[in-house]
Design a protein around this motif. Structure first.
Motif, PDB file in Angstrom:
ATOM      1  N   GLN A  37      56.603  45.437  41.006  1.00 23.60           N
ATOM      2  CA  GLN A  37      55.615  44.560  42.032  1.00 23.60           C
ATOM      3  C   GLN A  37      54.250  44.800  41.991  1.00 23.60           C
ATOM      4  OE1 GLN A  37      56.660  45.594  46.205  1.00 23.60           O
ATOM      5  NE2 GLN A  37      55.981  43.333  46.925  1.00 23.60           N
ATOM      6  N   LEU A  38      53.984  46.252  42.059  1.00 21.24           N
ATOM      7  CA  LEU A  38      52.458  46.395  41.857  1.00 21.24           C
ATOM      8  C   LEU A  38      52.014  45.979  40.665  1.00 21.24           C
ATOM      9  CD1 LEU A  38      50.045  47.997  43.060  1.00 21.24           C
ATOM     10  CD2 LEU A  38      51.024  50.109  42.268  1.00 21.24           C
ATOM     11  N   HIS A  39      52.456  46.182  39.523  1.00 24.46           N
ATOM     12  CA  HIS A  39      52.145  45.449  38.307  1.00 24.46           C
ATOM     13  C   HIS A  39      51.912  43.987  38.534  1.00 24.46           C
ATOM     14  CE1 HIS A  39      52.358  48.414  35.034  1.00 24.46           C
ATOM     15  NE2 HIS A  39      53.348  48.666  35.334  1.00 24.46           N
ATOM     16  N   ARG A  40      52.679  43.366  39.034  1.00 21.93           N
ATOM     17  CA  ARG A  40      52.543  41.660  39.238  1.00 21.93           C
ATOM     18  C   ARG A  40      51.490  41.623  40.109  1.00 21.93           C
ATOM     19  NH1 ARG A  40      57.987  41.944  39.527  1.00 21.93           N
ATOM     20  NH2 ARG A  40      58.185  42.069  41.676  1.00 21.93           N
ATOM     21  N   MET A  41      51.186  42.467  41.274  1.00 26.73           N
ATOM     22  CA  MET A  41      50.196  42.191  42.010  1.00 26.73           C
ATOM     23  C   MET A  41      48.877  42.353  41.440  1.00 26.73           C
ATOM     24  SD  MET A  41      51.826  43.795  45.445  1.00 26.73           S
ATOM     25  CE  MET A  41      50.411  43.276  46.548  1.00 26.73           C
ATOM     26  N   LEU A  42      48.600  43.356  40.583  1.00 23.32           N
ATOM     27  CA  LEU A  42      47.595  43.699  39.884  1.00 23.32           C
ATOM     28  C   LEU A  42      47.217  42.560  38.708  1.00 23.32           C
ATOM     29  CD1 LEU A  42      47.779  47.726  39.543  1.00 23.32           C
ATOM     30  CD2 LEU A  42      45.961  46.361  40.670  1.00 23.32           C
ATOM     31  N   GLN A  43      48.204  42.183  37.979  1.00 23.13           N
ATOM     32  CA  GLN A  43      47.817  41.141  37.137  1.00 23.13           C
ATOM     33  C   GLN A  43      47.404  39.834  37.733  1.00 23.13           C
ATOM     34  OE1 GLN A  43      51.773  41.366  35.331  1.00 23.13           O
ATOM     35  NE2 GLN A  43      51.106  42.921  33.904  1.00 23.13           N
ATOM     36  N   THR A  44      48.006  39.647  38.815  1.00 26.90           N
ATOM     37  CA  THR A  44      47.700  38.250  39.324  1.00 26.90           C
ATOM     38  C   THR A  44      46.164  38.409  39.800  1.00 26.90           C
ATOM     39  OG1 THR A  44      49.831  37.833  40.008  1.00 26.90           O
ATOM     40  CG2 THR A  44      48.141  36.797  41.423  1.00 26.90           C
ATOM     41  N   LEU A  45      45.925  39.661  40.451  1.00 25.95           N
ATOM     42  CA  LEU A  45      44.475  39.901  41.230  1.00 25.95           C
ATOM     43  C   LEU A  45      43.570  39.638  39.924  1.00 25.95           C
ATOM     44  CD1 LEU A  45      42.697  40.183  43.347  1.00 25.95           C
ATOM     45  CD2 LEU A  45      43.062  42.690  43.020  1.00 25.95           C
ATOM     46  N   ALA A  46      44.106  40.448  38.959  1.00 26.86           N
ATOM     47  CA  ALA A  46      42.662  40.605  37.891  1.00 26.86           C
ATOM     48  C   ALA A  46      42.553  38.870  37.205  1.00 26.86           C
ATOM     49  CB  ALA A  46      43.347  41.178  36.753  1.00 26.86           C
ATOM     50  N   ALA A  47      43.810  38.243  37.144  1.00 25.40           N
ATOM     51  CA  ALA A  47      43.531  36.796  36.570  1.00 25.40           C
ATOM     52  C   ALA A  47      42.607  35.918  37.700  1.00 25.40           C
ATOM     53  CB  ALA A  47      44.777  36.238  36.286  1.00 25.40           C
ATOM     54  N   LEU A  48      42.956  35.961  38.736  1.00 23.81           N
ATOM     55  CA  LEU A  48      42.479  35.247  39.877  1.00 23.81           C
ATOM     56  C   LEU A  48      41.014  35.501  39.995  1.00 23.81           C
ATOM     57  CD1 LEU A  48      45.336  34.856  42.528  1.00 23.81           C
ATOM     58  CD2 LEU A  48      44.238  33.076  40.929  1.00 23.81           C
ATOM     59  N   ALA A  49      40.843  37.151  40.012  1.00 25.66           N
ATOM     60  CA  ALA A  49      39.243  37.343  40.188  1.00 25.66           C
ATOM     61  C   ALA A  49      38.329  36.900  39.340  1.00 25.66           C
ATOM     62  CB  ALA A  49      39.217  38.876  40.631  1.00 25.66           C
ATOM     63  N   GLU A 101      37.505  29.179  47.263  1.00 26.51           N
ATOM     64  CA  GLU A 101      37.400  29.548  48.881  1.00 26.51           C
ATOM     65  C   GLU A 101      38.646  29.944  49.274  1.00 26.51           C
ATOM     66  OE1 GLU A 101      34.560  29.640  50.526  1.00 26.51           O
ATOM     67  OE2 GLU A 101      33.576  28.891  48.617  1.00 26.51           O
ATOM     68  N   GLU A 102      39.681  29.282  48.923  1.00 23.32           N
ATOM     69  CA  GLU A 102      40.995  29.679  49.469  1.00 23.32           C
ATOM     70  C   GLU A 102      41.273  31.244  48.882  1.00 23.32           C
ATOM     71  OE1 GLU A 102      45.625  28.742  48.627  1.00 23.32           O
ATOM     72  OE2 GLU A 102      44.439  26.899  48.744  1.00 23.32           O
ATOM     73  N   PHE A 103      41.037  31.502  47.615  1.00 23.18           N
ATOM     74  CA  PHE A 103      41.163  32.953  47.064  1.00 23.18           C
ATOM     75  C   PHE A 103      40.351  33.838  47.980  1.00 23.18           C
ATOM     76  CE2 PHE A 103      39.227  35.973  44.279  1.00 23.18           C
ATOM     77  CZ  PHE A 103      40.369  36.925  43.982  1.00 23.18           C
ATOM     78  N   LEU A 104      39.166  33.599  48.037  1.00 23.98           N
ATOM     79  CA  LEU A 104      38.158  34.352  48.690  1.00 23.98           C
ATOM     80  C   LEU A 104      38.543  34.583  50.183  1.00 23.98           C
ATOM     81  CD1 LEU A 104      34.742  33.261  47.529  1.00 23.98           C
ATOM     82  CD2 LEU A 104      35.902  35.329  46.529  1.00 23.98           C
ATOM     83  N   ALA A 105      39.081  33.567  50.944  1.00 17.94           N
ATOM     84  CA  ALA A 105      39.447  33.586  52.301  1.00 17.94           C
ATOM     85  C   ALA A 105      40.728  34.732  52.546  1.00 17.94           C
ATOM     86  CB  ALA A 105      39.711  32.397  52.863  1.00 17.94           C
ATOM     87  N   GLY A 106      41.741  34.821  51.336  1.00 19.93           N
ATOM     88  CA  GLY A 106      42.755  35.532  51.451  1.00 19.93           C
ATOM     89  C   GLY A 106      42.331  36.880  50.792  1.00 19.93           C
ATOM     90  N   LEU A 107      41.415  37.127  50.178  1.00 21.58           N
ATOM     91  CA  LEU A 107      41.310  38.453  49.501  1.00 21.58           C
ATOM     92  C   LEU A 107      41.397  39.541  50.345  1.00 21.58           C
ATOM     93  CD1 LEU A 107      40.329  39.577  46.816  1.00 21.58           C
ATOM     94  CD2 LEU A 107      38.167  39.337  47.184  1.00 21.58           C
ATOM     95  N   ASP A 108      41.004  39.667  51.392  1.00 21.52           N
ATOM     96  CA  ASP A 108      41.150  40.900  52.281  1.00 21.52           C
ATOM     97  C   ASP A 108      42.671  41.106  52.548  1.00 21.52           C
ATOM     98  OD1 ASP A 108      38.558  41.301  52.817  1.00 21.52           O
ATOM     99  OD2 ASP A 108      38.443  40.528  54.643  1.00 21.52           O
ATOM    100  N   GLY A 109      43.343  40.080  52.794  1.00 23.95           N
ATOM    101  CA  GLY A 109      44.912  40.330  52.908  1.00 23.95           C
ATOM    102  C   GLY A 109      45.720  40.743  51.665  1.00 23.95           C
ATOM    103  N   ARG A 110      45.092  40.100  50.552  1.00 20.32           N
ATOM    104  CA  ARG A 110      45.658  40.405  49.199  1.00 20.32           C
ATOM    105  C   ARG A 110      45.370  41.822  48.893  1.00 20.32           C
ATOM    106  NH1 ARG A 110      46.713  37.024  45.084  1.00 20.32           N
ATOM    107  NH2 ARG A 110      46.129  35.500  46.072  1.00 20.32           N
ATOM    108  N   LEU A 111      44.157  42.297  49.267  1.00 19.20           N
ATOM    109  CA  LEU A 111      43.914  43.850  49.241  1.00 19.20           C
ATOM    110  C   LEU A 111      44.622  44.766  50.026  1.00 19.20           C
ATOM    111  CD1 LEU A 111      40.093  43.607  48.475  1.00 19.20           C
ATOM    112  CD2 LEU A 111      41.761  43.806  46.681  1.00 19.20           C
ATOM    113  N   ARG A 112      44.612  44.294  51.342  1.00 17.73           N
ATOM    114  CA  ARG A 112      45.618  45.177  52.091  1.00 17.73           C
ATOM    115  C   ARG A 112      47.033  45.226  51.298  1.00 17.73           C
ATOM    116  NH1 ARG A 112      42.541  42.444  56.223  1.00 17.73           N
ATOM    117  NH2 ARG A 112      44.357  41.085  56.498  1.00 17.73           N
ATOM    118  N   ARG A 113      47.720  44.086  51.173  1.00 16.66           N
ATOM    119  CA  ARG A 113      49.282  44.290  50.405  1.00 16.66           C
ATOM    120  C   ARG A 113      49.063  45.307  49.286  1.00 16.66           C
ATOM    121  NH1 ARG A 113      48.256  39.089  52.267  1.00 16.66           N
ATOM    122  NH2 ARG A 113      47.949  38.205  50.121  1.00 16.66           N
ATOM    123  N   LEU A 114      48.068  45.068  48.421  1.00 14.36           N
ATOM    124  CA  LEU A 114      47.801  45.828  47.175  1.00 14.36           C
ATOM    125  C   LEU A 114      47.843  47.175  47.444  1.00 14.36           C
ATOM    126  CD1 LEU A 114      47.635  45.543  44.092  1.00 14.36           C
ATOM    127  CD2 LEU A 114      45.291  45.413  44.665  1.00 14.36           C
TER     128      LEU A 114
END
Length: 79
Positions: free
Chosen positions: A45-57, A13-26
């Protein structure tokens, strides 16, 4: 067994609630790389963000989003 599942549900739920903000930052990070394509710090930084999003998603049941983030990260590596 119930407590770990509740904790995982809370994290999902925390991941989903923060997803819009995460995508804006991406998107902002991707724009920064386009503006300064030789800036290794921004690229990393972009690599880290993409890798984190891939794993969490993938962890939280958003397989398609995770696959797309991984695909974009692989494209960035080849670029």
């Amino acid at each position: 067994m119930g407590r770990p599942i509740r904790e995982l549900d809370a994290l999902r739920e925390e991941f989903l609630a923060g997803l819009d903000g995460r995508l804006r930052r991406l998107r902002a990070a991707a724009a920064a790389v386009r503006e300064s394509p030789s800036d290794d710090r921004r690229i990393a930084q972009l690599h880290r963000m993409l890798q984190t999003l891939a794993a969490l998603a993938r962890t939280f049941g958003r397989r398609r989003l995770g696959e797309e983030a991984k695909r974009l990260d692989e494209m960035l590596r080849r670029w």
